[in-house]
Design a protein around this motif. Structure first.
Motif, PDB file in Angstrom:
ATOM      1  N   ILE A 153      66.096   9.202  26.487  1.00  8.45           N
ATOM      2  CA  ILE A 153      64.931   8.801  27.279  1.00  8.45           C
ATOM      3  C   ILE A 153      64.359   7.504  26.725  1.00  8.45           C
ATOM      4  O   ILE A 153      64.131   7.380  25.525  1.00  8.45           O
ATOM      5  N   LEU A 154      64.121   6.550  27.604  1.00  9.49           N
ATOM      6  CA  LEU A 154      63.547   5.262  27.221  1.00  9.49           C
ATOM      7  C   LEU A 154      62.030   5.347  27.332  1.00  9.49           C
ATOM      8  O   LEU A 154      61.492   5.652  28.395  1.00  9.49           O
ATOM      9  N   ARG A 155      61.335   5.108  26.216  1.00 10.36           N
ATOM     10  CA  ARG A 155      59.877   5.201  26.167  1.00 10.36           C
ATOM     11  C   ARG A 155      59.281   3.870  25.731  1.00 10.36           C
ATOM     12  O   ARG A 155      59.930   3.075  25.048  1.00 10.36           O
ATOM     13  N   ASN A 156      58.008   3.663  26.125  1.00  7.50           N
ATOM     14  CA  ASN A 156      57.296   2.468  25.665  1.00  7.50           C
ATOM     15  C   ASN A 156      56.467   2.816  24.435  1.00  7.50           C
ATOM     16  O   ASN A 156      56.617   3.892  23.854  1.00  7.50           O
ATOM     17  N   ASN A 157      55.584   1.905  24.032  1.00  5.24           N
ATOM     18  CA  ASN A 157      54.786   2.133  22.823  1.00  5.24           C
ATOM     19  C   ASN A 157      53.810   3.282  22.980  1.00  5.24           C
ATOM     20  O   ASN A 157      53.420   3.917  21.997  1.00  5.24           O
ATOM     21  N   GLN A 158      53.375   3.546  24.217  1.00  5.17           N
ATOM     22  CA  GLN A 158      52.441   4.655  24.454  1.00  5.17           C
ATOM     23  C   GLN A 158      53.144   5.986  24.661  1.00  5.17           C
ATOM     24  O   GLN A 158      52.476   6.992  24.893  1.00  5.17           O
ATOM     25  N   GLY A 159      54.458   6.008  24.639  1.00  4.60           N
ATOM     26  CA  GLY A 159      55.198   7.250  24.819  1.00  4.60           C
ATOM     27  C   GLY A 159      55.516   7.589  26.250  1.00  4.60           C
ATOM     28  O   GLY A 159      56.026   8.681  26.515  1.00  4.60           O
ATOM     29  N   MET A 160      55.232   6.694  27.189  1.00  4.93           N
ATOM     30  CA  MET A 160      55.528   6.964  28.591  1.00  4.93           C
ATOM     31  C   MET A 160      57.014   6.755  28.862  1.00  4.93           C
ATOM     32  O   MET A 160      57.643   5.863  28.301  1.00  4.93           O
ATOM     33  N   HIS A 161      57.567   7.594  29.746  1.00  2.00           N
ATOM     34  CA  HIS A 161      58.972   7.519  30.093  1.00  2.00           C
ATOM     35  C   HIS A 161      59.197   6.361  31.062  1.00  2.00           C
ATOM     36  O   HIS A 161      58.591   6.298  32.133  1.00  2.00           O
ATOM     37  N   LEU A 162      60.077   5.448  30.682  1.00  2.00           N
ATOM     38  CA  LEU A 162      60.390   4.289  31.529  1.00  2.00           C
ATOM     39  C   LEU A 162      61.738   4.420  32.219  1.00  2.00           C
ATOM     40  O   LEU A 162      61.993   3.715  33.191  1.00  2.00           O
ATOM     41  N   GLY A 163      62.591   5.269  31.736  1.00  2.00           N
ATOM     42  CA  GLY A 163      63.915   5.432  32.330  1.00  2.00           C
ATOM     43  C   GLY A 163      64.862   6.110  31.368  1.00  2.00           C
ATOM     44  O   GLY A 163      64.444   6.914  30.523  1.00  2.00           O
ATOM     45  N   LEU A 164      66.133   5.777  31.496  1.00  2.00           N
ATOM     46  CA  LEU A 164      67.170   6.381  30.670  1.00  2.00           C
ATOM     47  C   LEU A 164      67.998   5.283  29.997  1.00  2.00           C
ATOM     48  O   LEU A 164      68.245   4.232  30.591  1.00  2.00           O
TER      49      LEU A 164
END
Length: 269
Positions: free
Chosen positions: A170-181
């Protein structure tokens, strides 16, 4: 609350004969099932659970026959129907693209456990990776590329992960939100020569008589000396011959000086 908000209109209200139906052997009339269903609907509307328009619609639908579709099947409101299948030859052509896939192994193409569309999706992932092995993608983007739904793309990914062709993260940003795979291709997808062990195994299995890349270059008489190629090297010419051909050797210069000297010694009248 006014009468308009909780009372049914006159066109929807049942008649007196519809409210009660006489049961066999009973002196007291029993309310009809349609009356009880409509009364329950309007009680919910009076309690504020449903709106006035929704109560009208439900009350009018009580006792009505379900509508029949064009194919003769009875349709029910709220039941999802699959869209009509479009013939394959009438589907639109894919968009023009300059994307191409790098060399890949044919293991997935020969794997009978995968569906044909899953194999095609693996080739698209290989093209997105380029010369590497990783790419970032979302299931919605993959669905637009393959003209499939997100749920279908999920089934493709599940099969590819199950049989060891890709690895997902899982691809996450700095805030932990899921951006994709993040999709990573395994060694089953890459060609054998990109892996050191696969290349060494191939060289070990290849007979020495077939693998002689410098056979026509190495000099057979002198060991360690390579032969010159006739295509890339010019023939060695003597520098004296080149000077004579161009008229710039020392003999040509001497003859030219003697000629000039004789011309100066001639008397002029």
């Amino acid at each position: 609350m006014t009468d308009e908000q909780w009372r049914a209109p006159w066109s929807v209200r049942p008649t007196t004969l519809d409210l009660f139906e006489a049961s066999e052997g009973a002196a007291v009339p029993v309310p009809a099932p349609s009356f009880e269903a409509k009364a329950a609907i309007w009680r919910d509307q009076r309690a504020g659970l449903i709106s006035f328009a929704e109560a009208q619609r439900r009350s009018a639908a009580v006792g009505a026959e379900p509508a029949k579709s064009a194919d003769g099947q009875q349709g029910r409101r709220g039941v999802a129907r699959p869209p009509a299948a479009r013939p394959r030859h009438e589907r639109p052509s894919p968009n023009q693209s300059r994307q191409y896939a790098q060399p890949m192994a044919t293991t997935a193409a020969r794997d009978d456990r995968l569906t044909p569309n899953a194999k095609a999706f693996l080739q698209v992932l290989k093209a997105r990776c380029g010369k590497g092995r990783e790419t970032n993608i979302t299931k919605g983007t993959a669905g637009n590329i393959m003209s499939r739904s997100v749920r279908t793309i999920r089934r493709y990914l599940v099969d590819l992960v199950r049989f060891g062709y890709v690895e997902l993260e899982i691809l996450r940003n700095n805030q932990g939100m899921h951006l994709g795979l993040t999709v990573k291709l395994t060694e089953l997808v890459t060609p054998f020569f990109e892996e050191a062990r696969g290349l060494a195994r191939w060289l070990a299995e290849t007979p020495s008589a077939e693998f002689m890349p410098f056979k026509g270059v190495v000099c057979p008489v002198k060991k360690g000396v390579t032969l010159l190629s006739s295509r890339n090297q010019t023939q060695i010419i003597s520098p004296f011959a080149a000077l004579k051909s161009n008229g710039t050797d020392r003999y040509a210069v001497r003859e030219e000086l003697m000629r000039m000297r004789k011309a100066n010694m001639v008397p002029r009248s």
